[in-house]
Design an enzyme around this catalytic site. Sequence first.
Site, PDB file in Angstrom:
ATOM      1  N   HIS A 177      -9.581   1.315   4.813  1.00  0.00           N
ATOM      2  CA  HIS A 177      -8.302   1.453   5.535  1.00  0.00           C
ATOM      3  C   HIS A 177      -8.508   2.413   6.707  1.00  0.00           C
ATOM      4  O   HIS A 177      -9.283   3.368   6.607  1.00  0.00           O
ATOM      5  CB  HIS A 177      -7.232   1.978   4.578  1.00  0.00           C
ATOM      6  CG  HIS A 177      -5.852   1.915   5.170  1.00  0.00           C
ATOM      7  ND1 HIS A 177      -5.403   2.850   6.068  1.00  0.00           N
ATOM      8  CD2 HIS A 177      -4.848   1.011   5.023  1.00  0.00           C
ATOM      9  CE1 HIS A 177      -4.166   2.530   6.443  1.00  0.00           C
ATOM     10  NE2 HIS A 177      -3.809   1.414   5.817  1.00  0.00           N
ATOM     11  N   GLY A 218       2.739   2.254  10.679  1.00  0.00           N
ATOM     12  CA  GLY A 218       3.727   3.320  10.517  1.00  0.00           C
ATOM     13  C   GLY A 218       4.470   3.685  11.790  1.00  0.00           C
ATOM     14  O   GLY A 218       5.143   4.706  11.864  1.00  0.00           O
ATOM     15  N   GLU A 220      -6.821   4.795   7.740  1.00  0.00           N
ATOM     16  CA  GLU A 220      -6.581   6.210   7.406  1.00  0.00           C
ATOM     17  C   GLU A 220      -7.788   6.811   6.686  1.00  0.00           C
ATOM     18  O   GLU A 220      -8.102   7.991   6.867  1.00  0.00           O
ATOM     19  CB  GLU A 220      -5.291   6.337   6.567  1.00  0.00           C
ATOM     20  CG  GLU A 220      -4.059   6.075   7.424  1.00  0.00           C
ATOM     21  CD  GLU A 220      -2.862   5.500   6.688  1.00  0.00           C
ATOM     22  OE1 GLU A 220      -2.812   5.545   5.453  1.00  0.00           O
ATOM     23  OE2 GLU A 220      -1.961   4.981   7.382  1.00  0.00           O
ATOM     24  N   ASN A 259       0.879  -1.175   0.000  1.00  0.00           N
ATOM     25  CA  ASN A 259       0.000   0.000   0.000  1.00  0.00           C
ATOM     26  C   ASN A 259       0.912   1.220   0.000  1.00  0.00           C
ATOM     27  O   ASN A 259       1.512   1.542   1.016  1.00  0.00           O
ATOM     28  CB  ASN A 259      -0.894  -0.021   1.248  1.00  0.00           C
ATOM     29  CG  ASN A 259      -1.719   1.255   1.379  1.00  0.00           C
ATOM     30  OD1 ASN A 259      -1.754   2.080   0.463  1.00  0.00           O
ATOM     31  ND2 ASN A 259      -2.372   1.429   2.520  1.00  0.00           N
ATOM     32  N   TRP A 260       1.005   1.848  -1.155  1.00  0.00           N
ATOM     33  CA  TRP A 260       1.942   2.977  -1.283  1.00  0.00           C
ATOM     34  C   TRP A 260       1.429   4.260  -0.650  1.00  0.00           C
ATOM     35  O   TRP A 260       2.160   5.244  -0.593  1.00  0.00           O
ATOM     36  CB  TRP A 260       2.256   3.218  -2.759  1.00  0.00           C
ATOM     37  CG  TRP A 260       3.277   2.274  -3.319  1.00  0.00           C
ATOM     38  CD1 TRP A 260       3.982   1.318  -2.633  1.00  0.00           C
ATOM     39  CD2 TRP A 260       3.729   2.216  -4.674  1.00  0.00           C
ATOM     40  NE1 TRP A 260       4.838   0.676  -3.485  1.00  0.00           N
ATOM     41  CE2 TRP A 260       4.711   1.196  -4.737  1.00  0.00           C
ATOM     42  CE3 TRP A 260       3.408   2.921  -5.828  1.00  0.00           C
ATOM     43  CZ2 TRP A 260       5.357   0.884  -5.931  1.00  0.00           C
ATOM     44  CZ3 TRP A 260       4.047   2.602  -7.010  1.00  0.00           C
ATOM     45  CH2 TRP A 260       5.022   1.593  -7.051  1.00  0.00           C
ATOM     46  N   LYS A 261       0.146   4.285  -0.261  1.00  0.00           N
ATOM     47  CA  LYS A 261      -0.437   5.505   0.311  1.00  0.00           C
ATOM     48  C   LYS A 261      -0.149   6.685  -0.640  1.00  0.00           C
ATOM     49  O   LYS A 261      -0.164   6.502  -1.851  1.00  0.00           O
ATOM     50  CB  LYS A 261       0.092   5.701   1.730  1.00  0.00           C
ATOM     51  CG  LYS A 261      -0.111   4.426   2.579  1.00  0.00           C
ATOM     52  CD  LYS A 261       0.112   4.591   4.034  1.00  0.00           C
ATOM     53  CE  LYS A 261      -0.135   3.241   4.724  1.00  0.00           C
ATOM     54  NZ  LYS A 261      -0.004   3.284   6.165  1.00  0.00           N
ATOM     55  N   GLU A 271      -5.280  -4.907  10.536  1.00  0.00           N
ATOM     56  CA  GLU A 271      -4.245  -3.894  10.743  1.00  0.00           C
ATOM     57  C   GLU A 271      -4.511  -3.154  12.056  1.00  0.00           C
ATOM     58  O   GLU A 271      -5.322  -2.215  12.082  1.00  0.00           O
ATOM     59  CB  GLU A 271      -4.253  -2.873   9.600  1.00  0.00           C
ATOM     60  CG  GLU A 271      -3.948  -3.454   8.238  1.00  0.00           C
ATOM     61  CD  GLU A 271      -3.370  -2.416   7.286  1.00  0.00           C
ATOM     62  OE1 GLU A 271      -2.356  -2.716   6.664  1.00  0.00           O
ATOM     63  OE2 GLU A 271      -3.908  -1.295   7.190  1.00  0.00           O
ATOM     64  N   SER A 277       3.602  -2.173  10.138  1.00  0.00           N
ATOM     65  CA  SER A 277       5.059  -2.219  10.300  1.00  0.00           C
ATOM     66  C   SER A 277       5.685  -3.560   9.906  1.00  0.00           C
ATOM     67  O   SER A 277       6.677  -3.975  10.491  1.00  0.00           O
ATOM     68  CB  SER A 277       5.455  -1.845  11.734  1.00  0.00           C
ATOM     69  OG  SER A 277       5.072  -0.514  12.017  1.00  0.00           O
ATOM     70  N   GLY A 310       2.898  -1.096   4.153  1.00  0.00           N
ATOM     71  CA  GLY A 310       3.072   0.305   3.771  1.00  0.00           C
ATOM     72  C   GLY A 310       4.541   0.583   3.485  1.00  0.00           C
ATOM     73  O   GLY A 310       5.053   0.308   2.397  1.00  0.00           O
TER      74      GLY A 310
HETATM   75  O1  LIG Z   1      -1.233   0.796   6.751  1.00  0.00           O
HETATM   76  C1  LIG Z   1      -0.484  -0.093   6.387  1.00  0.00           C
HETATM   77  C2  LIG Z   1      -0.750  -0.849   5.151  1.00  0.00           C
HETATM   78  O2  LIG Z   1      -2.043  -0.620   4.679  1.00  0.00           O
HETATM   79  C3  LIG Z   1       0.730  -0.439   7.147  1.00  0.00           C
HETATM   80  O3  LIG Z   1       1.678   0.548   6.957  1.00  0.00           O
HETATM   81  P1  LIG Z   1       3.193   0.310   7.505  1.00  0.00           P
HETATM   82  O4  LIG Z   1       3.630  -1.026   6.933  1.00  0.00           O
HETATM   83  O5  LIG Z   1       3.961   1.468   6.993  1.00  0.00           O
HETATM   84  O6  LIG Z   1       3.069   0.248   8.999  1.00  0.00           O
END
Ligand SMILES: O=C(CO)COP(=O)(O)O
Length: 253
Positions: A95, A173, A97, A9-11, A167, A213, A234
């Site tokens: 998600h 993150g 976020e 997930n590149w956000k 998650e 993470s 991420g």
């Molecule tokens: O939100 C995430 C994947 O959708 C996880 O992000 P990280 O791997 O950066 O913690």
Amino acid sequence: MRKPIIAGNWKMYKTATEAKQFVEEVNGLVPDSEKLDAVICAPAIFLAQLVVSAENSPLQIGAQTMSEEDEGAFTGEISPVQLTDIGVKYVIIGHSERRQYFNETDESANKKVKAAFNHGLIPILCVGETLEQRENGETGAVVEAQVEQGISGLTEEQITQLVIAYEPIWAIGTGKTATAEDANEVCGIVRKKVAALYHDEAAEKLRIQYGGSVKPATIDELMGMEHIDGALVGGASLEAGSFVKLLEAGSHA
Ligand SMILES: O=C(CO)COP(=O)(O)O
């Protein structure tokens, strides 16, 4: 046997040029699609270009969100019809976020999951508790409720194609991964809930990812767990070498 699925997930990271370079770098290194499903969920602005860049590789392209509507006056939105038309195969739904910053709810996630299936996209439905909920011992109840509402009304056939990503919000993150045992316990709760709502065979086919993470150093232990069938990643999916390591670990699980 459930096929492992590793999704990046590149956000809101990378430019179109960086995205293209990434795909060119990993293209020849993606394990065979019989062993593993490898997905990159990229910003919408370069999805079409990435589908073309990944054309000759098993790498699949996914979106990070979408509208539940097919079309209409919804400024700024992207519909499932538009995603399938350009060759996108997966879409992340709900998600944390999106829930935190864009008012998405279990109800809207449910509508989007159904819309994704209606248009041949595979939804990756995200669930997970906050730190406060975990500390109050509410993890199981919170996740069960998110699952129940998120998958409400799906057919058994759809359940077997669905991907659920567990998650924990406190692990996203932050560098704090849930222990493999804790992650497996909650993924087991998800599977049991789906078995109770449908039946054992459907729940056995459902693929459940852990996210939060995940790094090349932690993926093996996570993938060794009974209820963890993959990862939604991420930070560690942004660099080609690191993403390829995750795919290799996933394909040997
Ligand atoms: O939100 C995430 C994947 O959708 C996880 O992000 P990280 O791997 O950066 O913690």
